[in-house]
Design a protein around this motif. Structure first.
Motif, PDB file in Angstrom:
ATOM      1  N   UNK A  56       0.796  -1.216   0.000  1.00  0.00           N
ATOM      2  CA  UNK A  56       0.000   0.000   0.000  1.00  0.00           C
ATOM      3  C   UNK A  56       0.838   1.280   0.000  1.00  0.00           C
ATOM      4  N   UNK A  57       2.145   1.153   0.194  1.00  0.00           N
ATOM      5  CA  UNK A  57       3.021   2.327   0.169  1.00  0.00           C
ATOM      6  C   UNK A  57       3.566   2.616  -1.228  1.00  0.00           C
ATOM      7  N   UNK A  58       3.227   1.780  -2.197  1.00  0.00           N
ATOM      8  CA  UNK A  58       3.695   2.000  -3.557  1.00  0.00           C
ATOM      9  C   UNK A  58       3.002   3.217  -4.173  1.00  0.00           C
ATOM     10  N   UNK A  59       3.499   3.626  -5.338  1.00  0.00           N
ATOM     11  CA  UNK A  59       2.867   4.698  -6.096  1.00  0.00           C
ATOM     12  C   UNK A  59       1.386   4.383  -6.295  1.00  0.00           C
ATOM     13  N   UNK A  60       0.533   5.395  -6.213  1.00  0.00           N
ATOM     14  CA  UNK A  60      -0.913   5.194  -6.201  1.00  0.00           C
ATOM     15  C   UNK A  60      -1.394   4.357  -7.378  1.00  0.00           C
ATOM     16  N   UNK A  61      -0.848   4.570  -8.559  1.00  0.00           N
ATOM     17  CA  UNK A  61      -1.312   3.831  -9.728  1.00  0.00           C
ATOM     18  C   UNK A  61      -0.847   2.376  -9.719  1.00  0.00           C
ATOM     19  N   UNK A  62       0.098   2.032  -8.850  1.00  0.00           N
ATOM     20  CA  UNK A  62       0.658   0.680  -8.836  1.00  0.00           C
ATOM     21  C   UNK A  62       0.297  -0.112  -7.579  1.00  0.00           C
ATOM     22  N   UNK A  63      -0.306   0.540  -6.620  1.00  0.00           N
ATOM     23  CA  UNK A  63      -0.679  -0.151  -5.385  1.00  0.00           C
ATOM     24  C   UNK A  63      -1.937  -0.983  -5.610  1.00  0.00           C
ATOM     25  N   UNK A  64      -2.090  -2.126  -4.947  1.00  0.00           N
ATOM     26  CA  UNK A  64      -3.295  -2.934  -5.136  1.00  0.00           C
ATOM     27  C   UNK A  64      -4.521  -2.263  -4.515  1.00  0.00           C
ATOM     28  N   UNK A  65      -5.667  -2.583  -5.057  1.00  0.00           N
ATOM     29  CA  UNK A  65      -6.925  -2.039  -4.555  1.00  0.00           C
ATOM     30  C   UNK A  65      -7.430  -2.880  -3.390  1.00  0.00           C
ATOM     31  N   UNK A  66      -8.135  -2.236  -2.467  1.00  0.00           N
ATOM     32  CA  UNK A  66      -8.784  -2.955  -1.382  1.00  0.00           C
ATOM     33  C   UNK A  66      -8.424  -2.433  -0.017  1.00  0.00           C
ATOM     34  N   UNK A  67      -9.380  -2.543   0.914  1.00  0.00           N
ATOM     35  CA  UNK A  67      -9.151  -2.145   2.301  1.00  0.00           C
ATOM     36  C   UNK A  67      -9.735  -3.210   3.226  1.00  0.00           C
ATOM     37  N   UNK A  68      -9.244  -3.238   4.460  1.00  0.00           N
ATOM     38  CA  UNK A  68      -9.858  -4.120   5.451  1.00  0.00           C
ATOM     39  C   UNK A  68     -11.160  -3.485   5.942  1.00  0.00           C
ATOM     40  N   UNK A  69     -12.056  -4.327   6.523  1.00  0.00           N
ATOM     41  CA  UNK A  69     -13.334  -3.743   6.917  1.00  0.00           C
ATOM     42  C   UNK A  69     -14.079  -4.446   8.027  1.00  0.00           C
ATOM     43  N   UNK A  70     -13.647  -5.632   8.419  1.00  0.00           N
ATOM     44  CA  UNK A  70     -14.419  -6.395   9.396  1.00  0.00           C
ATOM     45  C   UNK A  70     -14.544  -5.698  10.744  1.00  0.00           C
ATOM     46  N   UNK A  71     -13.503  -5.012  11.170  1.00  0.00           N
ATOM     47  CA  UNK A  71     -13.492  -4.455  12.526  1.00  0.00           C
ATOM     48  C   UNK A  71     -14.150  -3.085  12.621  1.00  0.00           C
ATOM     49  N   UNK A  72     -14.492  -2.498  11.476  1.00  0.00           N
ATOM     50  CA  UNK A  72     -15.141  -1.176  11.483  1.00  0.00           C
ATOM     51  C   UNK A  72     -16.536  -1.195  10.875  1.00  0.00           C
ATOM     52  N   UNK A  73     -17.002  -2.339  10.416  1.00  0.00           N
ATOM     53  CA  UNK A  73     -18.263  -2.400   9.678  1.00  0.00           C
ATOM     54  C   UNK A  73     -19.463  -1.986  10.521  1.00  0.00           C
ATOM     55  N   UNK A  74     -19.657  -2.629  11.657  1.00  0.00           N
ATOM     56  CA  UNK A  74     -20.792  -2.278  12.509  1.00  0.00           C
ATOM     57  C   UNK A  74     -20.719  -0.826  12.983  1.00  0.00           C
ATOM     58  N   UNK A  75     -19.564  -0.350  13.481  1.00  0.00           N
ATOM     59  CA  UNK A  75     -19.501   1.058  13.891  1.00  0.00           C
ATOM     60  C   UNK A  75     -19.776   2.045  12.754  1.00  0.00           C
TER      61      UNK A  75
END
Length: 421
Positions: free
Chosen positions: A311-330
């Motif tokens: 995720x620290x790579x150049x924006x156009x070369x970084x993979x897509x996606x984020x984590x979400x399980x621990x923030x979904x309900x909040x």
């Protein structure tokens, strides 16, 4: 175990009362008022909500092949911390879950988890969009559905055959709807932000054309399909229309798509890059309207861990996606309930019984005799998002103040997560 003094909310029955909940042999024995029994574990849930364990039909646990990002056990830890007791993992692993041996190996690992972990199998061999997997065999072995999530299926003849077989098996097909012909750099909306960054992004039409195609094929075949991680307001309108014609089309939305817009890319950079991308404020509001009128029945995280290095790579070369399980309900409580879009009952419906029904799972309910899969949370307690149980921390919500702190997660009558701090 007795859970005392909580506000019990069960969307499957509409129950919403202050009461105690009695657990025996890993199952829900009764709901009412109970005296303390000396050998029972007592959980005092005063001023807390007691609800069915959350169900997420769209996670990536990266196992096998990418376990430096996440594995089944750490993904299960993250799920439990978020209040989830049942999740469905996608098949875009290495090797892809498109054959008997890989499926058996994955299911063996999943059987050791602290929560209920299921998996889909691929729709097509190698995710190539041409030859169907042996759907009969993989379903018999334990796959709960089929998806080439991450890769759109462009061959309509293949889609048609898959839908007819899925209808025969009474299982859903879940679709990642992005036509690559309308995408420059994936993960960033083609709009004002991409122009400011000097790139061509992913147009909303890439989603719209595939949603229209697959919705009409679902109407034609009678198959049950799930439109995954919807991001376009136009797609919401099309799904509303096709439902009115009688199609068995479900729609799921991620918390990030009802919480953020494309502007988040300027602030959070790669942490706000995902497929499909965050879109405009208008798209977000049309999504919220779709959530409110049940065009969108399911909230699912698309939990997609990546390493910090990636995720620290150049924006156009970084993979897509984020984590979400621990923030979904909040995020649901903070941005939907507290902003007056949904009742807490309705939010929980989209995170428990609705996703369970899509995949024909026996969960998402507090009915007497059902497995004691339960989340206990304080919907009025705020906290600052910081550390995660996941191996990864690729989240744009770090530092945000959210409401709805998970206190206990109970799976099969066993406490699998506790946080009373």
């Amino acid at each position: 175990m007795i859970i005392k003094n909580g506000r019990i909310i069960d969307p499957s029955s509409g129950y919403n009362e202050n009461a105690d909940l009695l657990i025996r042999d890993g199952k829900i024995k009764a709901i009412g008022q109970f005296d303390d029994i000396y050998d029972d574990e007592i959980i005092d849930a005063e001023n807390m909500v007691v609800a069915p364990g959350l169900v997420d039909v769209h996670v990536h646990f990266r196992d096998p092949g990418f376990t430096y990002k996440e594995d089944i056990q750490t993904g299960s830890d993250a799920a439990a911390a978020g209040g989830f007791t049942t999740v469905i993992a996608m098949a875009n692993t290495n090797p892809i879950i498109d054959n008997e041996d890989t499926l058996k190996s994955v299911l063996e690992k999943m059987g050791k988890s602290k929560i209920n972990v299921h998996t889909v199998a691929a729709v097509t061999k190698g995710f190539k969009g041409e030859e169907l997997v042996d759907m009969d065999l993989l379903y018999k072995l334990g796959a709960v559905g089929f998806s080439d999530d991450g890769i759109p299926i462009n061959n309509e003849a293949t889609i048609l055959k898959a839908m007819l077989k899925a209808k025969e098996l009474n299982v859903p097909l879940s679709f990642h709807e992005e036509d690559p012909n309308f995408i420059g750099i994936p993960g960033i909306n083609d709009g004002k932000v991409s122009k400011r960054l000097g790139i061509k992004g992913a147009s909303y039409v890439s989603e719209d054309v595939m949603v229209a195609r697959d919705s009409m094929l679902a109407l034609y075949t009678g198959a049950t399909i799930d439109i995954q991680h919807i991001s376009s307001g136009n797609s919401v309108d099309m799904i509303r229309f096709i439902k009115g014609l009688g199609a068995n089309v479900y729609a799921e939305v991620t918390p990030h798509h009802f919480s953020l817009t494309e502007d988040a890319v300027l602030e959070h950079k790669s942490l706000a890059k995902m497929n499909p991308p965050l879109r405009t404020k208008e798209d977000k509001m049309r999504i919220i309207e779709g959530i409110k009128d049940d065009t969108i029945e399911i909230i699912a995280t698309d939990h997609a861990p990546h390493s910090s290095e990636e995720k620290m790579r150049e924006l156009t070369k970084t993979p897509s996606g984020i984590i979400g399980l621990e923030t979904s309900l909040p995020l649901g409580i903070t941005n939907l309930v507290r902003n007056g879009h949904l009742s807490l009952m309705k939010l929980l419906e989209k995170m428990t019984i609705n996703p369970a029904r899509l995949y024909n799972l026996d969960c998402g309910s507090l009915s007497i005799g059902s497995k004691a899969d339960i989340v206990i949370f304080d919907d009025n307690e705020s906290y600052v998002v910081s550390k995660f149980k996941s191996k990864s921390s690729n989240s744009p919500f770090i530092g945000e103040t959210l409401y709805g702190k998970v206190k206990y997660t109970i799976c099969g009558g066993n406490i699998v997560y506790k946080n009373l701090k």
